[in-house]
Design a protein around this motif. Structure first.
Motif, PDB file in Angstrom:
ATOM      1  N   PRO A   1      62.997  59.661  34.892  1.00 31.17           N
ATOM      2  CA  PRO A   1      63.061  59.267  33.453  1.00 31.17           C
ATOM      3  C   PRO A   1      62.972  60.315  32.379  1.00 31.17           C
ATOM      4  O   PRO A   1      62.075  61.069  32.504  1.00 31.17           O
ATOM      5  CB  PRO A   1      62.130  58.196  33.236  1.00 31.17           C
ATOM      6  CG  PRO A   1      61.654  58.083  34.721  1.00 31.17           C
ATOM      7  CD  PRO A   1      61.793  59.123  35.440  1.00 31.17           C
ATOM      8  N   LYS A   2      63.947  60.279  31.432  1.00 29.96           N
ATOM      9  CA  LYS A   2      63.880  61.319  30.168  1.00 29.96           C
ATOM     10  C   LYS A   2      62.975  60.690  29.176  1.00 29.96           C
ATOM     11  O   LYS A   2      62.827  59.455  29.340  1.00 29.96           O
ATOM     12  CB  LYS A   2      65.290  61.420  29.552  1.00 29.96           C
ATOM     13  CG  LYS A   2      66.157  62.236  30.691  1.00 29.96           C
ATOM     14  CD  LYS A   2      67.616  62.389  30.311  1.00 29.96           C
ATOM     15  CE  LYS A   2      67.771  63.040  28.895  1.00 29.96           C
ATOM     16  NZ  LYS A   2      69.105  63.148  28.509  1.00 29.96           N
ATOM     17  N   PRO A   3      62.088  61.639  28.547  1.00 28.08           N
ATOM     18  CA  PRO A   3      61.566  61.160  27.259  1.00 28.08           C
ATOM     19  C   PRO A   3      62.270  59.979  26.428  1.00 28.08           C
ATOM     20  O   PRO A   3      61.612  59.164  25.906  1.00 28.08           O
ATOM     21  CB  PRO A   3      60.949  62.290  26.415  1.00 28.08           C
ATOM     22  CG  PRO A   3      61.115  63.384  27.724  1.00 28.08           C
ATOM     23  CD  PRO A   3      62.002  62.909  28.494  1.00 28.08           C
ATOM     24  N   GLY A   4      63.281  60.409  26.154  1.00 25.51           N
ATOM     25  CA  GLY A   4      64.257  59.501  25.145  1.00 25.51           C
ATOM     26  C   GLY A   4      65.064  58.415  25.839  1.00 25.51           C
ATOM     27  O   GLY A   4      65.635  57.710  25.001  1.00 25.51           O
TER      28      GLY A   4
END
Length: 440
Positions: free
Chosen positions: A200-203
């Motif tokens: 998962p990406k932070p954004g």
């Protein structure tokens, strides 16, 4: 020795002044006109065995002390003192790690004649990275960020030994960048991270395969030397994650040089791509190790892997099964060429394919190509070394061998095509490079 003293006595002070950079580095460049030099035999700075089973020396070569001069001209005096440069100008000794660059910059002819070593060195900017704060930067990315946009000349990011857990991106507007480890071994300097396609990406969202790369190169004329680039994503600990592809190095540029490096991961280790489908992206890998298990050399670049070791690795659960290459070559272009190399690894016999065709996005217009030639194949390679992928038959694309040897090699057949001598003459390294000289 007397021969060396005679050489220095016949030199003028002005000539020594022009060559003092080479002399103080302990290099014989300024003395070549005096006679022939013979080098002692020692193990070079990059000649150690890095990965079990194979010893590869970097293209820098070996350096030795104890030069012997013969055929020196001049008056054969036996008395007097040798020329002492410090009596005429100040100087400081260069670091041993700088010897390869000094040797290359002071050698040759043409435009270098009549210029000083300092003038030639001025064309190269060096930025130093050290985790302990002894350099200009403490991270590789910070050094890359400091390179000016549309940089016109070579910038060397010299990275001191250590493990740098970070993501590095060289954007398309920063060409002519070299990232080079300054340690004695390519194992001393390590750039590593652990993103995977499904991380998962932070954004929001996930990184995807290309976005998972520890090091991403989008700028032309990039070089990586004498270091390790790794993705250490732990598949066993993230079985619930959707997407285990984990790229160590992604290139999407032209004229990329990887020399004396280790690129290591599991699935999708080395992504050799182009900036777009209609753009040429040439990559030259030499004296290096590429380690992985599933499609771990892949993409649409025109890529040469020469004089290197391709190391096969077991899967996260201990099983042996995999694919070395997955080219997605555009029609009319060259794909992946493996030449003069070795394929080995601690895996089961007959468990790995040499490759399969990757028609990215189901694009039927692609014409994937892998040629493996003049290479030693271990028993891990299957007797039918090519296979289909996602409904596309390898037989409709370009997969072939030529003059391979070792227990994994086999004779020509319908399931194992070999190039004829005439066909092989058109599939040389020079055909892939198309006029480009790597490192020039």
């Amino acid at each position: 020795m007397e021969g060396k003293r005679l050489v220095t006595e016949t030199r003028s002070k002005a000539r020594h002044r022009r060559r003092r950079k080479a002399l103080t580095a302990g290099l014989p460049l300024a003395l070549t006109a005096a006679g022939t030099m013979a080098y002692g035999s020692v193990l070079g700075a990059f000649g150690e065995e890095d990965v079990s089973g194979t010893d590869i020396a970097s293209s820098y070569g070996d350096y030795a002390r104890g030069n012997v001069f013969s055929g020196a001209s001049g008056r054969p005096e036996s008395g007097g003192t040798a020329f002492a440069p410090k009596a005429y100008y100040p100087y400081t000794l260069d670091q041993a790690a700088d010897a390869p660059g000094l040797l290359k910059s002071a050698a040759g002819h043409g435009s270098s004649i009549g210029t000083t070593a300092a003038t030639r060195a001025a064309a190269v900017t060096t930025l130093t990275v050290a985790k302990d704060g002894s350099g200009q930067f403490t991270s590789v990315q910070k050094a890359v960020d400091a390179v000016p946009a549309n940089n016109p000349s070579r910038v060397v990011v010299s990275v001191k030994p250590g493990t740098y857990r970070e993501l590095v991106k060289v954007p398309s507007n920063k060409p002519h960048v070299t990232i080079q480890g300054s340690g004695a071994s390519r194992k001393d300097t390590v750039i590593v991270y652990n993103n995977a396609s499904g991380t998962p990406k932070p954004g929001g969202g996930t990184y995807g395969t290309g976005g998972s790369a520890t090091v991403a190169v989008e700028a032309d004329d990039f070089q990586a030397r004498n270091l390790t680039i790794s993705n250490d994503f732990d598949e066993a600990a993230h079985q619930s994650l959707d997407g285990h592809q984990a790229v160590a190095l992604r290139t999407a540029a032209d004229k990329v040089v990887l020399d004396g490096v280790i690129v290591t991961g599991d699935q999708d280790t080395l992504l050799l791509d182009t900036a777009s489908k209609d753009r040429l992206g040439r990559v030259h890998v030499s004296n290096s190790y590429v380690i992985g298990n599933v499609d771990f050399i892949f993409g649409r670049a025109t890529a040469v892997i020469d004089r290197s070791v391709i190391t096969l690795k077991k899967r996260w659960n201990g099983t042996s099964a995999g694919y070395i290459t997955a080219p997605s070559t555009a029609a009319g272009r060259k794909g992946i060429l493996i030449a003069n190399s070795t394929v080995n690894g601690d895996v089961s016999d007959r468990s790995f394919y040499l490759g399969r065709p990757w028609h990215a996005g189901g694009d039927a217009s692609l014409d994937p190509q892998t040629t493996v030639r003049d290479t030693t194949l271990s028993a891990a390679v299957k007797t039918t070394p090519w296979t289909d992928m996602s409904g596309f038959s390898w037989k409709d694309d370009r997969f072939a061998e030529y003059r391979n040897k070792g227990p994994g090699a086999g004779g020509a057949s319908g399931d194992r095509p070999h190039l004829t001598d005439a066909q092989a003459a058109d599939q040389e390294i020079a055909d892939w490079l198309a006029g480009w000289t790597p490192g020039a």
